[in-house]
Design a protein around this motif. Structure first.
Motif, mmCIF file in Angstrom:
data_model
loop_
_atom_site.group_PDB
_atom_site.id
_atom_site.type_symbol
_atom_site.label_atom_id
_atom_site.label_comp_id
_atom_site.label_asym_id
_atom_site.label_seq_id
_atom_site.Cartn_x
_atom_site.Cartn_y
_atom_site.Cartn_z
ATOM 1 N N GLY A 86 0.891 -1.157 0.346
ATOM 2 C CA GLY A 86 -0.461 -0.097 -0.275
ATOM 3 C C GLY A 86 0.854 1.507 0.086
ATOM 4 O O GLY A 86 0.151 2.134 0.008
ATOM 5 N N ARG A 87 2.160 1.320 0.394
ATOM 6 C CA ARG A 87 3.276 2.395 0.232
ATOM 7 C C ARG A 87 3.566 2.201 -0.970
ATOM 8 O O ARG A 87 3.963 1.300 -1.553
ATOM 9 C CB ARG A 87 3.517 2.217 1.625
ATOM 10 C CG ARG A 87 3.454 1.925 2.861
ATOM 11 C CD ARG A 87 4.573 1.986 3.962
ATOM 12 N NE ARG A 87 4.439 0.720 3.912
ATOM 13 C CZ ARG A 87 4.135 -0.804 4.141
ATOM 14 N NH1 ARG A 87 2.991 -0.329 4.859
ATOM 15 N NH2 ARG A 87 4.773 -0.999 4.533
ATOM 16 N N ALA A 88 4.301 3.684 -2.028
ATOM 17 C CA ALA A 88 5.061 4.036 -2.385
ATOM 18 C C ALA A 88 6.270 2.856 -2.291
ATOM 19 O O ALA A 88 7.176 4.081 -1.071
ATOM 20 C CB ALA A 88 5.252 4.599 -3.115
ATOM 21 N N ASN A 89 6.878 2.366 -3.047
ATOM 22 C CA ASN A 89 8.108 2.242 -3.660
ATOM 23 C C ASN A 89 8.911 1.980 -5.005
ATOM 24 O O ASN A 89 8.275 1.422 -5.406
ATOM 25 C CB ASN A 89 7.926 0.688 -2.544
ATOM 26 C CG ASN A 89 9.551 -0.282 -2.848
ATOM 27 O OD1 ASN A 89 10.854 0.598 -3.414
ATOM 28 N ND2 ASN A 89 9.344 -1.366 -2.265
ATOM 29 N N PRO A 90 9.630 3.389 -4.624
ATOM 30 C CA PRO A 90 10.192 3.047 -6.334
ATOM 31 C C PRO A 90 10.656 1.665 -7.252
ATOM 32 O O PRO A 90 11.509 1.832 -7.431
ATOM 33 C CB PRO A 90 11.261 3.816 -5.877
ATOM 34 C CG PRO A 90 11.576 4.727 -5.017
ATOM 35 C CD PRO A 90 10.472 3.933 -4.013
ATOM 36 N N VAL B 281 16.159 7.424 -17.054
ATOM 37 C CA VAL B 281 16.106 8.747 -17.593
ATOM 38 C C VAL B 281 15.435 9.231 -16.913
ATOM 39 O O VAL B 281 15.230 10.540 -17.147
ATOM 40 C CB VAL B 281 14.754 8.339 -18.251
ATOM 41 C CG1 VAL B 281 15.832 6.465 -19.460
ATOM 42 C CG2 VAL B 281 13.227 8.059 -18.152
ATOM 43 N N GLY B 282 15.691 9.280 -15.402
ATOM 44 C CA GLY B 282 15.283 10.539 -14.630
ATOM 45 C C GLY B 282 15.375 9.977 -12.651
ATOM 46 O O GLY B 282 15.661 8.387 -13.652
ATOM 47 N N SER B 283 14.729 11.322 -12.559
ATOM 48 C CA SER B 283 14.860 10.414 -10.631
ATOM 49 C C SER B 283 13.436 10.397 -10.336
ATOM 50 O O SER B 283 12.733 10.164 -10.221
ATOM 51 C CB SER B 283 16.049 11.597 -10.162
ATOM 52 O OG SER B 283 14.464 13.182 -10.141
ATOM 53 N N ILE B 284 13.827 9.368 -9.256
ATOM 54 C CA ILE B 284 12.190 8.730 -9.052
ATOM 55 C C ILE B 284 12.633 8.504 -7.215
ATOM 56 O O ILE B 284 13.206 8.876 -6.221
ATOM 57 C CB ILE B 284 11.954 6.975 -9.191
ATOM 58 C CG1 ILE B 284 11.992 6.736 -10.743
ATOM 59 C CG2 ILE B 284 10.870 6.651 -8.139
ATOM 60 C CD1 ILE B 284 12.217 5.763 -11.039
ATOM 61 N N SER B 285 11.822 10.208 -6.385
ATOM 62 C CA SER B 285 11.481 9.973 -4.758
ATOM 63 C C SER B 285 10.157 9.564 -4.640
ATOM 64 O O SER B 285 9.302 9.794 -5.049
ATOM 65 C CB SER B 285 11.484 12.165 -5.317
ATOM 66 O OG SER B 285 11.061 12.113 -5.661
ATOM 67 N N VAL B 286 9.963 9.526 -3.348
ATOM 68 C CA VAL B 286 8.944 9.456 -2.446
ATOM 69 C C VAL B 286 9.023 11.443 -2.257
ATOM 70 O O VAL B 286 9.234 10.701 -0.289
ATOM 71 C CB VAL B 286 9.304 8.030 -1.730
ATOM 72 C CG1 VAL B 286 8.117 7.790 -1.207
ATOM 73 C CG2 VAL B 286 9.581 7.283 -2.562
ATOM 74 N N PRO B 287 7.667 11.279 -2.472
ATOM 75 C CA PRO B 287 7.564 12.703 -1.009
ATOM 76 C C PRO B 287 6.747 12.431 -0.018
ATOM 77 O O PRO B 287 6.041 13.629 0.703
ATOM 78 C CB PRO B 287 7.061 13.837 -2.338
ATOM 79 C CG PRO B 287 6.642 12.362 -3.823
ATOM 80 C CD PRO B 287 7.313 11.489 -3.785
ATOM 81 N N GLY C 251 3.987 17.406 -17.416
ATOM 82 C CA GLY C 251 4.153 18.122 -19.167
ATOM 83 C C GLY C 251 5.513 18.350 -18.008
ATOM 84 O O GLY C 251 6.463 18.368 -18.956
ATOM 85 N N LYS C 252 5.905 18.267 -16.296
ATOM 86 C CA LYS C 252 7.280 18.257 -15.858
ATOM 87 C C LYS C 252 7.707 17.227 -15.163
ATOM 88 O O LYS C 252 8.465 16.348 -15.608
ATOM 89 C CB LYS C 252 7.582 20.096 -15.293
ATOM 90 C CG LYS C 252 7.073 20.877 -15.710
ATOM 91 C CD LYS C 252 7.856 22.202 -15.239
ATOM 92 C CE LYS C 252 7.802 23.297 -15.092
ATOM 93 N NZ LYS C 252 6.767 24.781 -14.354
ATOM 94 N N VAL C 253 6.671 16.567 -14.698
ATOM 95 C CA VAL C 253 6.954 15.385 -13.389
ATOM 96 C C VAL C 253 5.766 14.613 -13.125
ATOM 97 O O VAL C 253 4.665 15.007 -14.043
ATOM 98 C CB VAL C 253 7.145 16.234 -12.242
ATOM 99 C CG1 VAL C 253 8.357 16.311 -11.532
ATOM 100 C CG2 VAL C 253 6.162 15.916 -11.562
ATOM 101 N N ILE C 254 6.046 13.114 -13.267
ATOM 102 C CA ILE C 254 4.757 12.460 -13.371
ATOM 103 C C ILE C 254 4.522 12.490 -11.932
ATOM 104 O O ILE C 254 5.327 11.659 -11.256
ATOM 105 C CB ILE C 254 5.285 11.155 -14.132
ATOM 106 C CG1 ILE C 254 5.091 11.357 -15.982
ATOM 107 C CG2 ILE C 254 4.066 10.134 -14.197
ATOM 108 C CD1 ILE C 254 5.689 10.469 -16.766
ATOM 109 N N ARG C 255 3.281 11.718 -11.385
ATOM 110 C CA ARG C 255 3.224 11.289 -9.669
ATOM 111 C C ARG C 255 2.178 10.077 -10.093
ATOM 112 O O ARG C 255 1.746 10.045 -11.256
ATOM 113 C CB ARG C 255 2.235 12.250 -9.347
ATOM 114 C CG ARG C 255 2.890 14.051 -8.926
ATOM 115 C CD ARG C 255 2.225 14.921 -8.735
ATOM 116 N NE ARG C 255 2.385 15.850 -8.434
ATOM 117 C CZ ARG C 255 2.843 16.857 -8.692
ATOM 118 N NH1 ARG C 255 2.796 16.927 -10.417
ATOM 119 N NH2 ARG C 255 3.699 17.803 -8.116
#
Length: 188
Positions: free
Chosen positions: A33-37, A57-63, A98-102
């Motif tokens: 149920g939690r966000a996990n890159p 191709v980009g950075s993945i973060s968990v805000p 347009g800048k990031v994907i959530r």
């Protein structure tokens, strides 16, 4: 004990350890149920004609605990990343500004939790099968050494017992890893 048997058991042990490593990698991609890159590790996008993992191709973060934020370095690949996520079996709907994907991870319902637990058990059983195959191969190799008169009957028995203990320990380890992941999934 003969040098060959020591090498044989060491090789079997290393293969079993790698199998457990593969299981841990597979379980890391199972969505709790939690966000996990790590759920994105299997996904690739076409980037300048080459299939490239999303995390390259980009950075993945968990805000937030239930959201992933993917910031790509080249805006031209944003649509490709979005398509890859939609095509995957993750069941997530990406939001592209347009800048990031959530990626928002919804609460898991009871049915989805049970599906995930079945998937975890299948991964665990597959790993146990691999471990047993490694045991069989090691025992066959030891029997061949006995047949070729490299080792004695007693050394063969000791080797089989040692390999069985190793197998039992690894299977117990797999059960523990899977049980912990199931507990994680079933937690509300």
């Amino acid at each position: 004990m003969a040098e060959e048997l020591v090498t044989l058991e060491k090789s079997a042990s290393e293969k079993m350890q790698k199998t457990i490593g593969v299981l841990k990698e597979k379980l890391a991609t199972v969505r709790a149920g939690r966000a996990n890159p790590q759920v994105l590790d299997k996904l690739t996008v076409e980037y300048y004609g080459v299939q490239t993992p999303i995390n390259q191709v980009g950075s993945i973060s968990v805000p937030e605990p239930r959201m992933l934020l993917i910031s790509v370095w080249d805006a031209s690949v944003l649509k490709e990343v979005e398509k890859a996520i939609l095509k995957s079996d993750l069941g997530l709907n990406p939001t592209n500004d347009g800048k990031v994907i959530r990626l928002v991870f919804p609460e898991l319902n009871e049915e989805r939790r049970k599906e995930l637990v079945k998937q975890i058990r299948k991964y665990g059983e597959d790993s146990k099968i691999v471990i047993r195959n490694i045991r069989r191969d090691a025992n066959d190799a030891a029997k061949k050494l006995k047949k070729d008169s490299v080792i004695t009957e007693d050394e063969l028995k000791k080797s089989e017992e040692s390999i069985q203990k190793l197998t039992d320990a690894r299977i117990k380890e797999i059960d523990g890893i899977c049980a912990a992941k199931e507990k994680d999934i079933l937690e509300i």
